[in-house]
Write a protein that holds these residues in place. Sequence first.
Motif, PDB file in Angstrom:
ATOM      1  N   SER A  76      52.037  38.908  42.837  1.00 53.16           N
ATOM      2  CA  SER A  76      52.571  37.868  41.956  1.00 53.16           C
ATOM      3  C   SER A  76      52.120  36.508  42.481  1.00 53.16           C
ATOM      4  O   SER A  76      51.882  36.332  43.687  1.00 53.16           O
ATOM      5  CB  SER A  76      54.094  37.934  41.915  1.00 53.16           C
ATOM      6  OG  SER A  76      54.614  36.895  41.114  1.00 53.16           O
ATOM      7  N   GLU A  77      51.999  35.558  41.554  1.00 55.25           N
ATOM      8  CA  GLU A  77      51.617  34.196  41.936  1.00 55.25           C
ATOM      9  C   GLU A  77      52.301  33.211  41.008  1.00 55.25           C
ATOM     10  O   GLU A  77      52.431  33.455  39.805  1.00 55.25           O
ATOM     11  CB  GLU A  77      50.103  34.022  41.859  1.00 55.25           C
ATOM     12  CG  GLU A  77      49.628  32.635  42.266  1.00 55.25           C
ATOM     13  CD  GLU A  77      48.122  32.515  42.276  1.00 55.25           C
ATOM     14  OE1 GLU A  77      47.493  33.174  43.131  1.00 55.25           O
ATOM     15  OE2 GLU A  77      47.583  31.789  41.419  1.00 55.25           O
ATOM     16  N   ALA A  78      52.744  32.110  41.577  1.00 60.45           N
ATOM     17  CA  ALA A  78      53.341  31.030  40.790  1.00 60.45           C
ATOM     18  C   ALA A  78      52.630  29.729  41.143  1.00 60.45           C
ATOM     19  O   ALA A  78      52.329  29.476  42.315  1.00 60.45           O
ATOM     20  CB  ALA A  78      54.834  30.903  41.089  1.00 60.45           C
ATOM     21  N   SER A  79      52.351  28.925  40.131  1.00 58.52           N
ATOM     22  CA  SER A  79      51.686  27.649  40.370  1.00 58.52           C
ATOM     23  C   SER A  79      52.262  26.582  39.459  1.00 58.52           C
ATOM     24  O   SER A  79      52.726  26.871  38.354  1.00 58.52           O
ATOM     25  CB  SER A  79      50.174  27.775  40.137  1.00 58.52           C
ATOM     26  OG  SER A  79      49.890  27.996  38.770  1.00 58.52           O
ATOM     27  N   LEU A  80      52.220  25.362  39.952  1.00 58.98           N
ATOM     28  CA  LEU A  80      52.677  24.202  39.184  1.00 58.98           C
ATOM     29  C   LEU A  80      51.607  23.128  39.278  1.00 58.98           C
ATOM     30  O   LEU A  80      51.203  22.745  40.376  1.00 58.98           O
ATOM     31  CB  LEU A  80      54.011  23.680  39.719  1.00 58.98           C
ATOM     32  CG  LEU A  80      54.598  22.451  39.008  1.00 58.98           C
ATOM     33  CD1 LEU A  80      54.861  22.750  37.532  1.00 58.98           C
ATOM     34  CD2 LEU A  80      55.883  22.007  39.704  1.00 58.98           C
ATOM     35  N   ILE A  81      51.131  22.674  38.116  1.00 59.89           N
ATOM     36  CA  ILE A  81      50.080  21.666  38.061  1.00 59.89           C
ATOM     37  C   ILE A  81      50.629  20.405  37.405  1.00 59.89           C
ATOM     38  O   ILE A  81      51.126  20.450  36.275  1.00 59.89           O
ATOM     39  CB  ILE A  81      48.856  22.172  37.278  1.00 59.89           C
ATOM     40  CG1 ILE A  81      48.265  23.416  37.960  1.00 59.89           C
ATOM     41  CG2 ILE A  81      47.801  21.080  37.151  1.00 59.89           C
ATOM     42  CD1 ILE A  81      47.109  24.047  37.189  1.00 59.89           C
ATOM     43  N   TRP A  82      50.541  19.286  38.127  1.00 56.50           N
ATOM     44  CA  TRP A  82      50.918  17.983  37.571  1.00 56.50           C
ATOM     45  C   TRP A  82      49.640  17.275  37.106  1.00 56.50           C
ATOM     46  O   TRP A  82      48.651  17.233  37.861  1.00 56.50           O
ATOM     47  CB  TRP A  82      51.589  17.127  38.632  1.00 56.50           C
ATOM     48  CG  TRP A  82      52.899  17.604  39.124  1.00 56.50           C
ATOM     49  CD1 TRP A  82      54.129  17.253  38.648  1.00 56.50           C
ATOM     50  CD2 TRP A  82      53.147  18.495  40.228  1.00 56.50           C
ATOM     51  NE1 TRP A  82      55.126  17.872  39.374  1.00 56.50           N
ATOM     52  CE2 TRP A  82      54.543  18.645  40.360  1.00 56.50           C
ATOM     53  CE3 TRP A  82      52.314  19.180  41.113  1.00 56.50           C
ATOM     54  CZ2 TRP A  82      55.125  19.439  41.329  1.00 56.50           C
ATOM     55  CZ3 TRP A  82      52.882  19.986  42.085  1.00 56.50           C
ATOM     56  CH2 TRP A  82      54.268  20.110  42.189  1.00 56.50           C
ATOM     57  N   PRO A  83      49.597  16.692  35.917  1.00 53.51           N
ATOM     58  CA  PRO A  83      48.386  16.020  35.443  1.00 53.51           C
ATOM     59  C   PRO A  83      48.246  14.604  36.016  1.00 53.51           C
ATOM     60  O   PRO A  83      48.083  13.622  35.279  1.00 53.51           O
ATOM     61  CB  PRO A  83      48.586  16.002  33.925  1.00 53.51           C
ATOM     62  CG  PRO A  83      50.059  15.917  33.747  1.00 53.51           C
ATOM     63  CD  PRO A  83      50.658  16.711  34.885  1.00 53.51           C
ATOM     64  N   ARG A  84      48.314  14.493  37.332  1.00 51.81           N
ATOM     65  CA  ARG A  84      48.186  13.196  38.012  1.00 51.81           C
ATOM     66  C   ARG A  84      48.128  13.470  39.515  1.00 51.81           C
ATOM     67  O   ARG A  84      48.418  14.576  39.974  1.00 51.81           O
ATOM     68  CB  ARG A  84      49.371  12.280  37.696  1.00 51.81           C
ATOM     69  CG  ARG A  84      50.725  12.820  38.148  1.00 51.81           C
ATOM     70  CD  ARG A  84      51.864  11.950  37.656  1.00 51.81           C
ATOM     71  NE  ARG A  84      53.164  12.391  38.122  1.00 51.81           N
ATOM     72  CZ  ARG A  84      53.899  13.355  37.580  1.00 51.81           C
ATOM     73  NH1 ARG A  84      53.433  13.994  36.513  1.00 51.81           N
ATOM     74  NH2 ARG A  84      55.081  13.676  38.067  1.00 51.81           N
ATOM     75  N   PHE A  85      47.778  12.452  40.257  1.00 56.60           N
ATOM     76  CA  PHE A  85      47.841  12.536  41.711  1.00 56.60           C
ATOM     77  C   PHE A  85      49.281  12.300  42.170  1.00 56.60           C
ATOM     78  O   PHE A  85      49.916  11.322  41.773  1.00 56.60           O
ATOM     79  CB  PHE A  85      46.945  11.475  42.359  1.00 56.60           C
ATOM     80  CG  PHE A  85      45.472  11.776  42.270  1.00 56.60           C
ATOM     81  CD1 PHE A  85      44.959  12.968  42.770  1.00 56.60           C
ATOM     82  CD2 PHE A  85      44.592  10.869  41.703  1.00 56.60           C
ATOM     83  CE1 PHE A  85      43.602  13.248  42.693  1.00 56.60           C
ATOM     84  CE2 PHE A  85      43.235  11.128  41.637  1.00 56.60           C
ATOM     85  CZ  PHE A  85      42.741  12.328  42.130  1.00 56.60           C
TER      86      PHE A  85
ATOM     87  N   THR B 171      53.111  28.136  35.786  1.00 59.79           N
ATOM     88  CA  THR B 171      52.625  29.473  35.454  1.00 59.79           C
ATOM     89  C   THR B 171      53.122  30.487  36.469  1.00 59.79           C
ATOM     90  O   THR B 171      53.085  30.238  37.675  1.00 59.79           O
ATOM     91  CB  THR B 171      51.083  29.506  35.432  1.00 59.79           C
ATOM     92  OG1 THR B 171      50.603  28.528  34.524  1.00 59.79           O
ATOM     93  CG2 THR B 171      50.579  30.873  34.990  1.00 59.79           C
ATOM     94  N   VAL B 172      53.593  31.620  35.959  1.00 65.73           N
ATOM     95  CA  VAL B 172      53.979  32.753  36.799  1.00 65.73           C
ATOM     96  C   VAL B 172      53.186  33.960  36.319  1.00 65.73           C
ATOM     97  O   VAL B 172      53.140  34.237  35.112  1.00 65.73           O
ATOM     98  CB  VAL B 172      55.491  33.050  36.723  1.00 65.73           C
ATOM     99  CG1 VAL B 172      55.825  34.272  37.560  1.00 65.73           C
ATOM    100  CG2 VAL B 172      56.289  31.841  37.185  1.00 65.73           C
ATOM    101  N   SER B 173      52.537  34.642  37.237  1.00 63.00           N
ATOM    102  CA  SER B 173      51.747  35.811  36.858  1.00 63.00           C
ATOM    103  C   SER B 173      52.102  37.004  37.715  1.00 63.00           C
ATOM    104  O   SER B 173      52.389  36.877  38.910  1.00 63.00           O
ATOM    105  CB  SER B 173      50.249  35.514  36.978  1.00 63.00           C
ATOM    106  OG  SER B 173      49.893  35.234  38.310  1.00 63.00           O
ATOM    107  N   LEU B 174      52.100  38.163  37.093  1.00 56.03           N
ATOM    108  CA  LEU B 174      52.265  39.449  37.762  1.00 56.03           C
ATOM    109  C   LEU B 174      51.012  40.256  37.500  1.00 56.03           C
ATOM    110  O   LEU B 174      50.493  40.266  36.370  1.00 56.03           O
ATOM    111  CB  LEU B 174      53.485  40.194  37.226  1.00 56.03           C
ATOM    112  CG  LEU B 174      54.845  39.502  37.363  1.00 56.03           C
ATOM    113  CD1 LEU B 174      55.915  40.289  36.606  1.00 56.03           C
ATOM    114  CD2 LEU B 174      55.225  39.387  38.841  1.00 56.03           C
ATOM    115  N   PHE B 175      50.494  40.932  38.526  1.00 53.59           N
ATOM    116  CA  PHE B 175      49.255  41.674  38.327  1.00 53.59           C
ATOM    117  C   PHE B 175      49.272  42.962  39.129  1.00 53.59           C
ATOM    118  O   PHE B 175      49.981  43.107  40.130  1.00 53.59           O
ATOM    119  CB  PHE B 175      48.041  40.830  38.715  1.00 53.59           C
ATOM    120  CG  PHE B 175      48.043  40.358  40.141  1.00 53.59           C
ATOM    121  CD1 PHE B 175      47.528  41.144  41.163  1.00 53.59           C
ATOM    122  CD2 PHE B 175      48.564  39.112  40.474  1.00 53.59           C
ATOM    123  CE1 PHE B 175      47.538  40.717  42.473  1.00 53.59           C
ATOM    124  CE2 PHE B 175      48.571  38.667  41.779  1.00 53.59           C
ATOM    125  CZ  PHE B 175      48.056  39.472  42.789  1.00 53.59           C
ATOM    126  N   GLY B 176      48.466  43.893  38.663  1.00 50.90           N
ATOM    127  CA  GLY B 176      48.282  45.158  39.359  1.00 50.90           C
ATOM    128  C   GLY B 176      46.959  45.755  38.939  1.00 50.90           C
ATOM    129  O   GLY B 176      46.516  45.566  37.798  1.00 50.90           O
TER     130      GLY B 176
END
Length: 769
Positions: free
Chosen positions: A419-428, A394-399
Amino acid sequence: MKTQHRYYFLFLIVLFASSCSSTRYLPEGELLYTGGKVKVIDTAVSRKERKSLQKELHGLLRPKPNSRILGLRPKLFFYNLAGEPKKEKGFRYWLRYKVGEPPVLFSQVDLDYNTRLLQNYSENRGYFKVRASADSTRRGKRATAEYEVQPGKQYHIKDVTFPTDSTTLGIAVAATQDKTLLKTGEGYDLDRIKAERIRIDARLKEQGYYYFGPDYLKVQVDSTVGSYETDLIVKVKEETPAAAKKVFTIGKIVIYPNYAIKGGNRHIKQLEKDSTAVEHYHDFTIIDKEKLFNPRIFDRTLYFKKGDLYNRTAHNLSLNRLVNLGTFKFVKNQFTVSDSLNTVLDAYYYLTPLKKKSIRVEVLGKTNSANYTGTELSINWSNRNTFRGAELFTVSLFGGLEVQMSGQNNGFDVYRVGSEASLIWPRFIAPFRLRSSSGFVPKTKATIGYEFQKREQLYALNSFKGSFGYLWKENIRKEHQLNITDIHYVSPNNVTNLYKEQIAVNPTLAKVIEKQLIFGPTYSYTYTNTMETAKKHTIYYKGTLDVAGTLAGLISGANVKKGDTTKVFGVAFSQFVKLENDFRHYLKLGPESQLASRIIVGAGYGYGNATELPYIKQFFIGGTNSIRAFRSRSIGPGDYFPATETSSFLPDQSGDVKLEINTEYRAKLFSIVKGAVFIDAGNIWLMHKNPEKPGAEFSKKFLDQMAVGTGVGLRFDLSFLLLRTDFAFPLRKPYLEENHRWVLNQINFGSGSWRKENLIFNLAIGYPF
């Protein structure tokens, strides 16, 4: 005094008008039903038992009379006040049918039906020889119903017998006896018997009895065994089908990860004929020509393996984990008896994926503890299957813009962009193997972000953050979040002369614009059962532990007290331990009312490379979601109060210790409008003495330094958001001289100067807790 008499007279007029309007508009010959009463009159039943049974029976009466508040029927009053609207819209229609409610007429009451209902319920509770009667009383245009129930003595359980036959099913049912709900000596209860059948079925489902059901069990009752005693005999019905008596194991497991709802069966048959669409991975057969997903995600997600004994827990956990991947729009599961062996179940999973990529634009209304209310625009782009393993990128831009809606608004509006970017893996993701056995998929999350914040006329802040950690849930109530590293870097710029001048007067303000570097692990644990709405008592608890700079401080030997400060990229890193506990309790008082309470206890300790918590990690108090009778950050620490005008320029008090207690009574008034009465108390303190802030340190007299405020509010529940308005005023000011801190004798709503100084209006979105 004359004014008071006038208000009292006006109240009596409104009371009389409301009372009269209840029956004034009734149809000719009709009576207003004002409720029913149940009286249990049998002397063979103890007083405590009678009162309990009366309460249970009263709740069964139908219909319910018009709702009342303080003896009035406001909904009926508004219904009559509006009159019959000419069209199905507009204010009159809304007032009559949304705010108001029609009169409940006595002609709608079926006395015979209610009598039978009371009698049947009593018999189901073990009062087998019940007599019930009904009567009514009329007073003017109002009528009530009275019911008398003579239940006789309750029958109790003498003995419970489970199957003794040698069949596989009989032995399995008998093995569940250790956890039976039917206890010797307890009263007979039909609902308890039904629950017992469901319990036995649940146990059997864990042992492979897929086709068994509660209806295949019966509990025979023998009431001839003694005086007011019964024997209960648990049996499997003779007509139970053969399939329900069999234990099933898992055969082939077939997964369709790209299943189309429309034309799905036709599409499946075409895929099964295409050898390129079929893939075998361990015990799974995956049919998908496009190869959307890496087969390993199903191995991690599904609990069934070929040859396993069927059990409902593994069945439900598998479905829950597929749903919680966040990748599939629809998840469907089917078990069928295998063609090769009639004790084997073949499992089929039909998964309809969400669109892989999406973009979402949101406009948010938001408030914060500093009494700022504003709006935020955010644009979010998502990829739900980044590396074919159901990863979410996910990449988000906000103001946004925030304006101070209460307190002293000096035009210090806040602008934010980032701005924020995140990456989520469905596991450890870890050097060693970790596996979660819950119905929720564990997640590994990496985040990086930047935010530019400008406070008009004062300063600007550049904030960078990054984190890597894990999120997992034991069950629906318990959740954990562990960040192996959580990094924050804050750097100021464009500090105005106005702010610098204020720093010269109050050096505390300098902490806001200090460069800050924070890194280290954080952990939080959350427990809640607030989703169980039928419970009278529900709770929420969140504990957070923040340990920053510990390892780096040990390695470097940093000791700021000895002048040994270690810097990274020219900035001294923070070293501290911080613990915060947030406990909330909700007491359900009625269908539309509750008492909500909260206590927050937190403390932080700076050491090694720092003497105190960094500014962004310190505790604050006051404002829309805290002690609402005081402006945000305007009280504490302790009984300290700035002697200069700086406090009115920009209140920004912070501390290392926090204690806050809140209680709020909430009730629905009408339609979308809810009301609240609340009281808040608390303060913050410093861990160490500060010569510039006398009385700010935490000591044994902390209770004498508590701020207390109270108030009332309205909540407008619009479904998609809850708009909250609160009016609050202080009862106790900790910064006044000792023995003069309670200010109840100074309350004067008629005084303009008192209102200006003490009455605080809060506008917020959502509940404070």
